[in-house]
Design a protein around this motif. Structure first.
Motif, PDB file in Angstrom:
ATOM      1  N   THR A   4       0.882  -1.162   0.000  1.00 21.21           N
ATOM      2  CA  THR A   4       0.000   0.000   0.000  1.00 21.21           C
ATOM      3  C   THR A   4       0.919   1.210   0.000  1.00 21.21           C
ATOM      4  OG1 THR A   4      -1.699  -1.201   1.218  1.00 21.21           O
ATOM      5  CG2 THR A   4      -1.865   1.197   1.201  1.00 21.21           C
ATOM      6  N   TYR A  63     -14.234  -3.918   1.913  1.00 15.21           N
ATOM      7  CA  TYR A  63     -13.588  -2.601   1.870  1.00 15.21           C
ATOM      8  C   TYR A  63     -14.497  -1.588   1.163  1.00 15.21           C
ATOM      9  CZ  TYR A  63     -10.240   1.145   1.045  1.00 15.21           C
ATOM     10  OH  TYR A  63      -9.622   2.374   1.033  1.00 15.21           O
ATOM     11  N   CYS A  64     -14.955  -1.931  -0.021  1.00 13.48           N
ATOM     12  CA  CYS A  64     -15.751  -0.973  -0.800  1.00 13.48           C
ATOM     13  C   CYS A  64     -17.135  -0.734  -0.194  1.00 13.48           C
ATOM     14  CB  CYS A  64     -15.861  -1.420  -2.252  1.00 13.48           C
ATOM     15  SG  CYS A  64     -14.337  -1.121  -3.192  1.00 13.48           S
ATOM     16  N   ASN A  92      -9.135  -5.270  -4.264  1.00 18.11           N
ATOM     17  CA  ASN A  92      -9.229  -5.508  -2.822  1.00 18.11           C
ATOM     18  C   ASN A  92      -9.212  -6.990  -2.479  1.00 18.11           C
ATOM     19  OD1 ASN A  92      -9.307  -2.799  -1.987  1.00 18.11           O
ATOM     20  ND2 ASN A  92     -11.458  -2.665  -2.502  1.00 18.11           N
ATOM     21  N   THR A 141      -6.811  -5.514   0.933  1.00 16.58           N
ATOM     22  CA  THR A 141      -6.610  -4.122   1.312  1.00 16.58           C
ATOM     23  C   THR A 141      -7.126  -3.859   2.727  1.00 16.58           C
ATOM     24  OG1 THR A 141      -6.959  -3.555  -1.018  1.00 16.58           O
ATOM     25  CG2 THR A 141      -6.994  -1.737   0.573  1.00 16.58           C
ATOM     26  N   CYS A 184     -17.177  -7.382  -1.446  1.00 15.68           N
ATOM     27  CA  CYS A 184     -16.063  -6.488  -1.150  1.00 15.68           C
ATOM     28  C   CYS A 184     -16.339  -5.678   0.116  1.00 15.68           C
ATOM     29  CB  CYS A 184     -15.774  -5.563  -2.328  1.00 15.68           C
ATOM     30  SG  CYS A 184     -14.254  -4.609  -2.079  1.00 15.68           S
ATOM     31  N   LEU A 203      -7.071   1.741  -0.801  1.00 15.03           N
ATOM     32  CA  LEU A 203      -7.342   1.182  -2.130  1.00 15.03           C
ATOM     33  C   LEU A 203      -6.459   1.853  -3.175  1.00 15.03           C
ATOM     34  CD1 LEU A 203      -8.870  -0.410  -4.331  1.00 15.03           C
ATOM     35  CD2 LEU A 203     -10.574   1.440  -4.295  1.00 15.03           C
ATOM     36  N   SER A 220     -12.045  -2.059  -8.582  1.00 11.75           N
ATOM     37  CA  SER A 220     -11.739  -1.881  -7.159  1.00 11.75           C
ATOM     38  C   SER A 220     -11.999  -3.146  -6.358  1.00 11.75           C
ATOM     39  CB  SER A 220     -12.531  -0.711  -6.581  1.00 11.75           C
ATOM     40  OG  SER A 220     -13.920  -0.918  -6.706  1.00 11.75           O
TER      41      SER A 220
END
Length: 188
Positions: free
Chosen positions: A6, A79-80, A164, A169, A77, A33, A160
């Motif tokens: 990252t 994270y998203c 991830n 991520t 996902c 991300l 995305s």
């Protein structure tokens, strides 16, 4: 398992640095991300460019978030989902819409529910809706342009969500209050 970096602005490849700086200027931090995508400046540029184009569609912010969050949920996902919950709250997307998207329940507004359902069809059928499904979406008040804009939003989420998944991520502190776990993964 490969460990993905990252990146910070300083550690990123040259082609990614100005994009990360723009993100920091906009958000006051570089989302993990984008720091992860920076390993491939082309992916990062493609994602940010496509996100900017998606924002220029005739769809409202609420409608765009419905497409994005439906894909986040279907693609599992975490994270998203957390990030877009936060962004939706900041954009004043109605709380009942956000809750429905996170919980996979119908949206009370029939037109917005038609959009949620159609976005799910595009994702789940990999772009092969039936003519009846397209016609039902249009009958709900959407245009042929909106049909194609759903594909645009779905494409954005592939970039995305898949990043991830592969990179695992880490969720940014700014998104942690809206952490989300995929019920399908929890059941497995």
């Amino acid at each position: 398992m490969s460990r993905f970096i990252t990146h910070t602005i300083e550690s990123a490849p040259e082609g990614a640095k100005p994009i990360l700086q723009g993100a920091k200027d906009a958000f006051s931090f570089v989302p993990n991300l984008l720091g992860t995508m920076a390993t491939s400046p082309a992916l990062l540029q493609g994602y940010m460019t496509l996100a900017g184009i998606f924002d220029k569609t005739e769809l409202t912010e609420t409608e765009r978030q419905i497409i994005l969050m439906t894909n986040n949920r279907l693609n599992g996902c975490s994270y998203c989902m957390a990030a877009h919950t936060t962004l939706s709250q900041m954009a004043k997307v109605p709380a009942d819409v956000i809750d429905a998207l996170r919980d996979n329940t119908p949206i009370a507004d029939p037109k917005l529910e038609a959009l949620r359902s159609f976005a799910a069809v595009i994702n789940e059928k990999r772009g092969w809706p039936t003519d009846a499904e397209v016609e039902a979406f249009i009958a709900a008040g959407y245009s042929q342009q909106a049909v194609l804009d759903v594909i645009l939003g779905t494409s954005l989420k592939v970039m995305s969500n898949y990043t991830n998944h592969i990179a695992h991520t880490t969720l940014d502190d700014a998104f942690k209050p809206n952490a989300w776990n995929d019920p399908a993964q929890a059941a497995a």
